[in-house]
Motif scaffolding. Structure first.
Motif, PDB file in Angstrom:
ATOM      1  N   SER A  45      13.738  11.522  -3.325  1.00  0.00           N
ATOM      2  CA  SER A  45      13.764  12.333  -2.111  1.00  0.00           C
ATOM      3  C   SER A  45      15.156  12.272  -1.480  1.00  0.00           C
ATOM      4  N   LEU A  46      15.575  13.348  -0.876  1.00  0.00           N
ATOM      5  CA  LEU A  46      16.867  13.409  -0.197  1.00  0.00           C
ATOM      6  C   LEU A  46      16.765  12.947   1.253  1.00  0.00           C
ATOM      7  N   ALA A  47      15.557  12.658   1.707  1.00  0.00           N
ATOM      8  CA  ALA A  47      15.372  12.272   3.114  1.00  0.00           C
ATOM      9  C   ALA A  47      16.155  11.008   3.486  1.00  0.00           C
ATOM     10  N   PRO A  48      16.117   9.911   2.712  1.00  0.00           N
ATOM     11  CA  PRO A  48      16.902   8.739   3.116  1.00  0.00           C
ATOM     12  C   PRO A  48      18.406   9.032   3.192  1.00  0.00           C
ATOM     13  N   PHE A  49      18.902   9.816   2.255  1.00  0.00           N
ATOM     14  CA  PHE A  49      20.317  10.163   2.277  1.00  0.00           C
ATOM     15  C   PHE A  49      20.650  11.005   3.506  1.00  0.00           C
ATOM     16  N   ALA A  50      19.772  11.951   3.818  1.00  0.00           N
ATOM     17  CA  ALA A  50      19.988  12.791   5.002  1.00  0.00           C
ATOM     18  C   ALA A  50      19.957  11.942   6.274  1.00  0.00           C
ATOM     19  N   TRP A  51      19.022  11.011   6.362  1.00  0.00           N
ATOM     20  CA  TRP A  51      18.949  10.132   7.541  1.00  0.00           C
ATOM     21  C   TRP A  51      20.203   9.269   7.645  1.00  0.00           C
ATOM     22  N   LEU A  52      20.703   8.795   6.516  1.00  0.00           N
ATOM     23  CA  LEU A  52      21.921   7.995   6.522  1.00  0.00           C
ATOM     24  C   LEU A  52      23.105   8.829   7.024  1.00  0.00           C
ATOM     25  N   CYS A  53      23.207  10.066   6.554  1.00  0.00           N
ATOM     26  CA  CYS A  53      24.290  10.948   7.018  1.00  0.00           C
ATOM     27  C   CYS A  53      24.179  11.206   8.516  1.00  0.00           C
ATOM     28  N   VAL A  54      22.969  11.472   8.994  1.00  0.00           N
ATOM     29  CA  VAL A  54      22.763  11.710  10.424  1.00  0.00           C
ATOM     30  C   VAL A  54      23.126  10.461  11.216  1.00  0.00           C
ATOM     31  N   LEU A  55      22.727   9.291  10.724  1.00  0.00           N
ATOM     32  CA  LEU A  55      23.039   8.040  11.404  1.00  0.00           C
ATOM     33  C   LEU A  55      24.551   7.808  11.467  1.00  0.00           C
ATOM     34  N   ILE A  56      25.248   8.068  10.378  1.00  0.00           N
ATOM     35  CA  ILE A  56      26.703   7.900  10.355  1.00  0.00           C
ATOM     36  C   ILE A  56      27.364   8.859  11.346  1.00  0.00           C
ATOM     37  N   ILE A  57      26.911  10.103  11.369  1.00  0.00           N
ATOM     38  CA  ILE A  57      27.489  11.087  12.292  1.00  0.00           C
ATOM     39  C   ILE A  57      27.226  10.690  13.737  1.00  0.00           C
ATOM     40  N   LEU A  58      25.990  10.268  14.035  1.00  0.00           N
ATOM     41  CA  LEU A  58      25.674   9.845  15.408  1.00  0.00           C
ATOM     42  C   LEU A  58      26.479   8.626  15.822  1.00  0.00           C
ATOM     43  N   THR A  59      26.661   7.680  14.909  1.00  0.00           N
ATOM     44  CA  THR A  59      27.463   6.493  15.212  1.00  0.00           C
ATOM     45  C   THR A  59      28.911   6.887  15.482  1.00  0.00           C
ATOM     46  N   ALA A  60      29.443   7.771  14.671  1.00  0.00           N
ATOM     47  CA  ALA A  60      30.828   8.211  14.863  1.00  0.00           C
ATOM     48  C   ALA A  60      30.986   8.939  16.201  1.00  0.00           C
ATOM     49  N   LEU A  61      30.063   9.823  16.515  1.00  0.00           N
ATOM     50  CA  LEU A  61      30.149  10.547  17.786  1.00  0.00           C
ATOM     51  C   LEU A  61      30.011   9.611  18.982  1.00  0.00           C
ATOM     52  N   THR A  62      29.116   8.635  18.874  1.00  0.00           N
ATOM     53  CA  THR A  62      28.940   7.675  19.969  1.00  0.00           C
ATOM     54  C   THR A  62      30.201   6.845  20.157  1.00  0.00           C
ATOM     55  N   SER A  63      30.796   6.396  19.063  1.00  0.00           N
ATOM     56  CA  SER A  63      32.012   5.587  19.191  1.00  0.00           C
ATOM     57  C   SER A  63      33.159   6.416  19.766  1.00  0.00           C
ATOM     58  N   VAL A  64      33.279   7.677  19.382  1.00  0.00           N
ATOM     59  CA  VAL A  64      34.321   8.541  19.940  1.00  0.00           C
ATOM     60  C   VAL A  64      34.072   8.759  21.433  1.00  0.00           C
ATOM     61  N   LEU A  65      32.811   8.953  21.820  1.00  0.00           N
ATOM     62  CA  LEU A  65      32.484   9.132  23.234  1.00  0.00           C
ATOM     63  C   LEU A  65      32.824   7.884  24.044  1.00  0.00           C
ATOM     64  N   LEU A  66      32.474   6.720  23.528  1.00  0.00           N
ATOM     65  CA  LEU A  66      32.788   5.472  24.231  1.00  0.00           C
ATOM     66  C   LEU A  66      34.296   5.264  24.331  1.00  0.00           C
ATOM     67  N   PHE A  67      35.009   5.541  23.268  1.00  0.00           N
ATOM     68  CA  PHE A  67      36.469   5.398  23.269  1.00  0.00           C
ATOM     69  C   PHE A  67      37.092   6.351  24.286  1.00  0.00           C
ATOM     70  N   ASN A  68      36.626   7.592  24.309  1.00  0.00           N
ATOM     71  CA  ASN A  68      37.155   8.576  25.243  1.00  0.00           C
ATOM     72  C   ASN A  68      36.851   8.175  26.685  1.00  0.00           C
ATOM     73  N   THR A  69      35.649   7.675  26.935  1.00  0.00           N
ATOM     74  CA  THR A  69      35.283   7.240  28.286  1.00  0.00           C
ATOM     75  C   THR A  69      36.147   6.072  28.727  1.00  0.00           C
ATOM     76  N   THR A  70      36.390   5.128  27.834  1.00  0.00           N
ATOM     77  CA  THR A  70      37.237   3.981  28.149  1.00  0.00           C
ATOM     78  C   THR A  70      38.668   4.424  28.451  1.00  0.00           C
ATOM     79  N   MET A  71      39.178   5.352  27.663  1.00  0.00           N
ATOM     80  CA  MET A  71      40.533   5.854  27.887  1.00  0.00           C
ATOM     81  C   MET A  71      40.619   6.594  29.231  1.00  0.00           C
TER      82      MET A  71
END
Length: 143
Positions: A45-71
């Motif tokens: 099934s491609l579902a675990p891979f899709a969830w992993l991609c979504v998780l990576i994207i959400l983590t990246a967006l959250t870290s960029v948001l936190l970095f931008n807020t700190t700056m």
């Protein structure tokens, strides 16, 4: 499958203009018996891979948001500190001006008169070489 007869593997395909071989006689070969084969492996099934991609994207967006807020927070703190420094420079400048105005000789003389002081009638001197102090008889320290 088509209704056309199957050619045997050892027979060469016929070419136009070539002589056709004689039809083969049925052989009495023993065919192997058929046996059951296991079901093919199901595709993963491609579902675990899709969830992993979504998780990576959400983590990246959250870290960029936190970095931008700190700056942004750091930029606001920097702006506030610059304003505070400018205010302190202005306050220092006004205090230096007030000190210079209060230390002028005429202002000091006026302040002394307000306190009840009066000008000295005789002037004196202090000798640092021998530690002697004395009056010079109204000469103002001049020989």
């Amino acid at each position: 499958m088509s209704a056309a007869p199957l050619r045997r593997l050892h027979e060469a395909p016929s070419r136009p203009g070539a002589a056709r071989p004689a039809p083969a006689r049925p052989t009495t070969e023993i065919r192997p018996r058929l046996r059951a084969v296991g079901a093919p492996e199901q595709a993963r099934s491609l579902a675990p891979f899709a969830w992993l991609c979504v998780l990576i994207i959400l983590t990246a967006l959250t870290s960029v948001l936190l970095f931008n807020t700190t700056m942004a927070q750091g930029a606001y703190e920097r702006r506030d500190l610059k304003i505070e420094i400018a205010n302190l420079h202005q306050e220092r400048s006004s205090l230096v001006t007030a000190i210079e105005a209060n230390s002028a000789p005429t202002r000091l003389a006026d302040a002394a008169k307000e306190m009840g002081m009066r000008p000295a009638e005789t002037y004196g001197f202090v000798s640092l070489a021998d530690g002697a102090a004395g009056a010079d008889g109204g000469q103002g320290g001049r020989p």
